[in-house]
Structures are given as C-alpha cells and as structure tokens.
Design an enzyme around this catalytic site. Sequence first.
Site, mmCIF file in Angstrom:
data_model
loop_
_atom_site.group_PDB
_atom_site.id
_atom_site.type_symbol
_atom_site.label_atom_id
_atom_site.label_comp_id
_atom_site.label_asym_id
_atom_site.label_seq_id
_atom_site.Cartn_x
_atom_site.Cartn_y
_atom_site.Cartn_z
ATOM 1 N N HIS A 82 0.836 -1.207 0.000
ATOM 2 C CA HIS A 82 0.000 0.000 0.000
ATOM 3 C C HIS A 82 0.874 1.263 0.000
ATOM 4 O O HIS A 82 0.715 2.139 -0.857
ATOM 5 C CB HIS A 82 -0.909 -0.027 1.241
ATOM 6 C CG HIS A 82 -1.871 1.108 1.343
ATOM 7 N ND1 HIS A 82 -3.191 1.003 0.971
ATOM 8 C CD2 HIS A 82 -1.713 2.388 1.779
ATOM 9 C CE1 HIS A 82 -3.806 2.161 1.167
ATOM 10 N NE2 HIS A 82 -2.928 3.021 1.671
ATOM 11 N N GLU A 83 1.793 1.325 0.946
ATOM 12 C CA GLU A 83 2.619 2.540 1.058
ATOM 13 C C GLU A 83 3.552 2.683 -0.139
ATOM 14 O O GLU A 83 3.828 3.802 -0.590
ATOM 15 C CB GLU A 83 3.418 2.550 2.370
ATOM 16 C CG GLU A 83 2.570 2.504 3.646
ATOM 17 C CD GLU A 83 1.492 3.583 3.740
ATOM 18 O OE1 GLU A 83 1.674 4.659 3.158
ATOM 19 O OE2 GLU A 83 0.451 3.314 4.388
ATOM 20 N N HIS A 100 1.696 4.425 -2.812
ATOM 21 C CA HIS A 100 1.758 5.886 -2.637
ATOM 22 C C HIS A 100 3.130 6.415 -3.090
ATOM 23 O O HIS A 100 3.232 7.442 -3.749
ATOM 24 C CB HIS A 100 1.575 6.249 -1.155
ATOM 25 C CG HIS A 100 0.155 6.216 -0.678
ATOM 26 N ND1 HIS A 100 -0.849 6.930 -1.282
ATOM 27 C CD2 HIS A 100 -0.424 5.565 0.375
ATOM 28 C CE1 HIS A 100 -2.003 6.727 -0.628
ATOM 29 N NE2 HIS A 100 -1.775 5.902 0.381
ATOM 30 N N GLU A 114 -4.993 7.724 -3.025
ATOM 31 C CA GLU A 114 -5.504 6.483 -2.455
ATOM 32 C C GLU A 114 -5.784 5.459 -3.552
ATOM 33 O O GLU A 114 -5.660 4.245 -3.323
ATOM 34 C CB GLU A 114 -6.771 6.791 -1.644
ATOM 35 C CG GLU A 114 -7.112 5.781 -0.583
ATOM 36 C CD GLU A 114 -6.095 5.667 0.554
ATOM 37 O OE1 GLU A 114 -5.210 6.546 0.674
ATOM 38 O OE2 GLU A 114 -6.192 4.681 1.310
#
Lengths: 496, 496
Positions: B266-267, B270, B296
């Site tokens: 997830h990170e 980003h 997101e």
Amino acid sequence: MNFQEALNFYQNQRKKMLAMRYVNFLSGWDMQTEAASGSIEADSEQMSVLAEYDYELTSDERFAQAVDTLFAQKDQLDEVLRHEIEVAKKVIEQTLKIPKEQYAEFSALTSKAYAVYVQAKNENNFELFRPYLEKIVEYNRNLTQWLKTDELQGYDVLLDRFEPHYTMAQYDEFFALLREKLVPVIRKLPTESQAKDPDWATQLFYKEGQHKFCEYLRDVMCFDKTRGIMKESEHPFTSGFGTDDVRITNHYYEKCFVSSLFSAIHETGHALYEQQCDKSLNQTLSGGGASLGMHESQSRFYENMIGRSEAFWQVHYKHLQQQFPVQLRRVSLKQFVDYINTAKRSFVRTEADELTYSLHIMLRYEIEKKLIDGSLEVKDLPAYWNEKFNEYFGIVPPTDTLGVLQDVHWAGGDFGYFPTYALGSAIAAQLFHAMNADFDVFASLEEGTTAKINAWLGEHVHKYGASKYPDEILRLATGEDFNPNYYVEYLLKKYK
Amino acid sequence: MNFQEALNFYQNQRKKMLAMRYVNFLSGWDMQTEAASGSIEADSEQMSVLAEYDYELTSDERFAQAVDTLFAQKDQLDEVLRHEIEVAKKVIEQTLKIPKEQYAEFSALTSKAYAVYVQAKNENNFELFRPYLEKIVEYNRNLTQWLKTDELQGYDVLLDRFEPHYTMAQYDEFFALLREKLVPVIRKLPTESQAKDPDWATQLFYKEGQHKFCEYLRDVMCFDKTRGIMKESEHPFTSGFGTDDVRITNHYYEKCFVSSLFSAIHETGHALYEQQCDKSLNQTLSGGGASLGMHESQSRFYENMIGRSEAFWQVHYKHLQQQFPVQLRRVSLKQFVDYINTAKRSFVRTEADELTYSLHIMLRYEIEKKLIDGSLEVKDLPAYWNEKFNEYFGIVPPTDTLGVLQDVHWAGGDFGYFPTYALGSAIAAQLFHAMNADFDVFASLEEGTTAKINAWLGEHVHKYGASKYPDEILRLATGEDFNPNYYVEYLLKKYK
C-alpha cells in the site's frame, strides 16, 4: 525604538532564530544519518533557500537597532540577557565590517575548495589545492585587518572568533610549556610500526555487540534517553536542539573495537554538557556549550581522564568481557588498560593518542600564526610542515596526504579553530584537578556510574551553557585562570 | 505589479513555500520515527514558530497580488503554471472569506478536541466528546455559508476542498450503486467471530523476517531506494519531499504477519506515485499527488488489485515460504490467497477488507451530509450510526468505541474527507480496467516485478503530479469520466 520595544523585538526575533537552529540541526542530522544518497541534493537546495531566511533574521536592521538599544541600557538586563546582547553586538559589528562582496566570494570559494581538497588529499597532490589555500589565507589575512580592534590584532582576531578571550599570549605560553615538557618525552616513544596492536585487539568484535556495550556505557554516564537518541553515521558526532533533544552517533569498526567505545564516551561527554544546561536557557540564544574549547574539554575529560582510567575499567571491564567472552577471555584488566593508553608517534592527528595529540595541534597553531603574519607562504607549506613535524616527532610524513593535507579545516576556511582542541584537553585537566579537590573522582566511579562527576560538572560548568564567556566559567569552576600546568603534570604522571 | 514582476515574485515566494514543505515533512518524519519522547514538545514548539513564517508566506498581500496579476493574464502561462495559479487563486479567495477570528477559534478548538476525543474513545464515552463535535459541526456548517459559490453549496463546498470537482451528484450515484449491489452481498458474509483466522496465520512470524520480505516486495515494485527509505513507525505512512526524497514506514505485528505485507505494498503504491511524478514539477507547487482520492487509488490499486491477486502470489509466494519455511511449509498458494481475500462483516473501518471497506465510507458520507444540512444533530449521532450500521451490515456495534468514536477525522475538524477513500478504490478499479485494455496486467506479473504496471501508471497518472485536476487525469488515463461500475463489477466478480 524604545527599551521595551527593543526587548519585544529582540525576544520575538530570537524565537525565530531558535526555530531556524532547530531546522538546521534537524536537516543536518537527517542528511548525515538517514536520507538516501539521491535525496541529499534536493534537500540541500531547500536548506539553501532557508539560509536566506536565516540571513534575513540576523541581518535585519531592526534587530541591530534592538541590540543597540538594549546594549545602551544593559544594566537593566538580567545577567544572561546582558551577556547575550554583548555577544550579539560584537557579531553584528564584525559582520558589518566584512565587505559583503568579499564575504560572498569567500563563501563561494570555500564551497569549491572542499571538493578540490578532497581530490588533492586522495591524489597526494598539494599543488592542486595550493591556489585555493592561498586565497583562503589571503582572506583570513584580510579578516585580521577588517576586524582588528585596540585589543585584538593579527592572528588574535581569528583566535577570538573560535574561543573568545584566548589570545596568542595564552596560547604561546601554553604551547611553550608543551614544547619544553612533552617533546623530549614524545621523541622517545615508539613509532606506529614499532608499536603494533596486540592480536587480541584486532579480532572480530561483531558490531551488534559493540553497539550494545556502547549503550551500556551511555547508561553508565547517565545519558537521559528520554531526551536524546544514539544512531550510526560515517563519523561520530553530537548534535541536537536545546537540553531536550540531544543526539549522538557512533561508528563501529569490527576489527578495531575500542574505537567505538571511546567515541561513545567522547560524544556522551558532549551530550551531557547539552543535557545539563539550565533549562531556562532553552528560550535564549545562550544554550549549548560556552565555546568550542569548553565543549571539547567535556568530551575529552570523560574520554581520557575517566574513560581511559584504570578506576573506570575496574568497575566495567567485566561487563565488556561478558559482552565479548571469546575475544577477551584471556585479556586481563591490566592488559586492556595498558592497551587503551598506548602512546606512539604517528602522523595523523585524528588517530593520535592522548599524550601526543596536543603536539599535532601545536604544529598547526605555529603554522597558522606564520601564515597569517606573512612569515610563511602557502607554497612553502609542505616543506615547512615536514620540517616542523620532524622537529617535534622525530619522523617525517611520507606523503602530504599523511601530512599537510590530512585535515579539512583549512579547506573550510577556518583559521584559528585548531588551537581550541588542545585548549579543551588542558581545560579538562584543570577541571579534573579542581574536581579532585572536592571529592575523590576515581573513588566515585565505584558507584558504577559517573553520576557524581556529572553533578559536579553540571553545577560548575554545564548549567551556565553559553551564558558566560568560557574563561569566566573556568575561573568560577576552578578558582583560577587557565593554567596548562595541570595538563602537563597530568600527562607526565600518567605516561611516566 | 506588472506581469513580469508578478511572475518573479510568485516564483521566488514559491521557492520559500517549497522549502517550508520540506521542513514540515522532515519534522513530522522525525517526530514520528526518530525523536525521543521527551524531545517532541521542544521540537513542536519550534514548528509552531515556523508555522507563523509559513502563514506569512501564503498570506502575504503581494503574493495575492502576484496571483491576481498572473491569473488575469493566464493565457500567457504554460499549462502547469496556469493550473497552479487557478488553484492558488481559489485558495486565497477562500481563505479571505473565512473570518479570521473564527478560524483561530476553530484551530484552538481542534487542538483541544483531539485529546478529548482520545479520552472519549478510550472510555467509550461519546458525551465527553459531544460538545466539541457540536462546535466542529457548527463551524463546518458555517464554512459552507462562507465559501458557497454559484456552483457549490452545502456539503459540496466541503467535498470540493478534499477532492476538487467531485460533488454530491457523483457521490450519491456512486454510493447508490454500492447500496444496491453490495449491501445484499455483504449482509450474507460471516461476522468477525464466525470467520476466525486459520491457525497458521496467527503463528509467530518474527519481525526481522517480515521486514526482509517487505524489502523484497519493495524491490518487486521497483521502489527507487536511492531516492527514498523505509522505516518503522506506530502506523504505516508515506511522506517525503518531491520525487527525490520519498519515505515510507511500516509496522510489524508478529502475530498477524499479513498486516505488514499489505502495508508495504500500500505505502509503496503511494511512494511510486511520488517518485514517478515529472521531475520538472519539483520546482513547482504542482508536485505530489493530484488529490487524496487519486493518491488512495494508487495505494489501493497496488494493494488490492495487484497485491491480493493470485497472479501476484503465483510468482512471489514461494519467496514468502522461503522467508518463513517453518510457518508456511504446509500452507498452499490457494490457502494463502483465499486467506488474504477473506471478506467478513466487522465494525472497524481500518480493519475492513476490500469488499466491505466502501460501505464503512458510505455510512460516514451519509452521516456527514445530514450533519451538514441540519437533518441530523450530534446528540442523535450514536443512535443513528448504530441504526445505519445495522441496515448495511446487519450487526450493531457493541460500543461507541467500535462505532461512532472509531475515527479521528472529525476530531481534527475534517468533514468531506472520508468519501475520498471510497473514491480511491473505485478509481483504482477504473484504471485497472483501462490498463487491461492496453495489456494483460496479471500476465505482466510473470516478469517478477510490477515494472510494466508502474510504467503505465507513470505515463497515464503519476507524471502529471498535481498539475491537473484529478477528474481530468482520470479522463486522460481511461478515456471516460468517473465510472463506479468498474469497481462494483470488479468486486462482484472477485467475491462471487
């Protein structure tokens, strides 16, 4: 601007200056311990933008006015603020005396000089660096003209910028004493190649174990871990902001384990000075150490007087053995203490032992003096360095890399900085003497920590921060002016 | 101020604003990952001093003048600057419309509200937080009055602040679709207590092993390690400055190892968005993600569409097994993939799975809408929350801690933020559909990295940074407006 307006303006501007101190600390810390290599350039650019803001704050005319107004009525100020205003006034006056254009040129010069210096050192090529160093020397000679006062002329102008109130008068006397008492002793020491490390000392001491023992040492020295951290970097250093954020780094060599131990003690010495300042100074520009020499006196006191003493290791050596049971099983306390106090003649200042260290500084002091008064020119520097080195150490550096090119300070433009290192060692010995008059320092180590020592230094040195001049603090702490005899006595007794 | 003067002033001011972005990032990073607990207060104080400087930069009248001048001649600006000036003009106008006094009161209120909220959540005591939330809602209702325009009124004013160009018209349609298609499916799912984790998933997976595998995942995703780092923190997050300093954190739970794997993916999602922005945007205020929803969409795309796919683990599961040979020896690829795609009905948004997540958001969206239009009052909120929760999930939170008090956003004053989370998931699905039209996404994973996916997103989304509005980027990338059907189809197909 009346007195109250000046006070308000000053205090408000000071807040902003403190905030910028925090930013400068933080960014430097991050770049040296954390940021990825490819991030440094972009991050540095932001800091150069902020440097302009920093410059605006300090060069703001209203700030100078406020300082002037407060200075004119300084009797109405409390002691801390009075000292701060005196210092600020001096800095502002000096800044105004330096022609802006030449200051900018010099900044650009030293930026370039650093890279050239590194190359010159790597390639053992003094000639590459020579034109830069010539300009740097010229600028420093000019500085002595621009900044001279009735009290300070020549090299004294430069010395005063790094260690206020210490001039050639003191340093000459100090170094003459070292020359007289130490040179004869040092010339009899073995050279590096004659004094090889014992085999046990160059075994593999795994990094995690060193780190763990350094954390133990930090606890022995009562470093407050709730107000600071310890991390790794290429070279050990201490950094931080105020009393409540104090950070130290270390570097671990697996084949030379004592290096990290004494770096840990050295940097924690610096850190204690910061952590033990009076908290009220956090709101002022008078926090932190009183001077370079005073700061170095604390790190060297803990590192050498305490950290290399038998009394210290009598308590802690068994813990080191527990950390490295295989490596140190057959090494006695005496062997260990002897090893960490080995003195020898070596070429490089940063690797020098406690006994020989100050002679490396003396050499630089004498050279700087001559470069500034014009009796030595940069082109003759390598030959002069080697000649003088031979005179003091009885050996000649085989290369300029191991000689005149070994230190970065001159490439950074700093003349007058080196002597503070030797001063720090001598002040440490003077404080040690005064402390021993109050209580038995070595005996206090039996308690397992340096708490009693910390308390003494906290009360007599640390609490003042930079709210007094270093010579004044020394007088308050020891009851006398700077006296290098304690240092020479200490060394001769230890290395007899 | 003529055009050229305005341009110069704007560019110069922008440099300073960027430098302050760096400082804000750095200080936040340091406080969340590094500084000792006792250092935070002093460090935070410095940041509050610098916040004043930050405010001076943005509220400088000359800055507003420069923006006005440039806006009046925006046809002469390049595309990036034109967008930037349009955005700046809007922000300045909005800021001027908010009464200063009430803005200051609100800032003070939310500072206090946070601590009260934490206590209320810990003690399951909504009444404690209620008076604060009432004032926060009132301020947000006032905001809709102060900032309303011909185009935007009511809750739309707030939505636009977090995700420009997305209004109730889109969100209502979006959530109506979710309500119709997903609620019936979700009401049939097992509850948390019915869907227990298998024993193998709750074994001890030691932290170092998790960390190592997360580094492997980061390499699979081609995170550029020369321009960023990965560290630990209490909650995972992504932070950084420009394309060249991008930092992510993770948190390792030894009894719940999948948590760190999906946080890492997830990170890194980003982070790739930040690293793949066009480098020329680093000199502007248009770097970084286009909006919260767009950011997101990237993290969720990598986490859910890619990271939870069988195709991904077909390539990488064996490496995970190698990292944890004892724990995963008897766990098949199918078992693992089924486990990481388990859907169940649970109370807490942040722990929700891919299928149920958006319904948690829908609930908040509907509540915010009613709070802002006045058809719901704060005093009635807990009961309304539970009633609605039961309607969608068929279960009632046993406490407000697990219900209306679970999220920090409202305590921070933010209304209109939540919907961007669901938007991100839906945009991810729309991008996934468009990407698959260009190449077989799952097949590309056989190469062992996400390079081909990164390249597509880099070209169609990331390179624009914030230089365009998010809806415009979505149109350029997918050839159509926001279309939540792809998301619903994707979910229903995956969880059929």
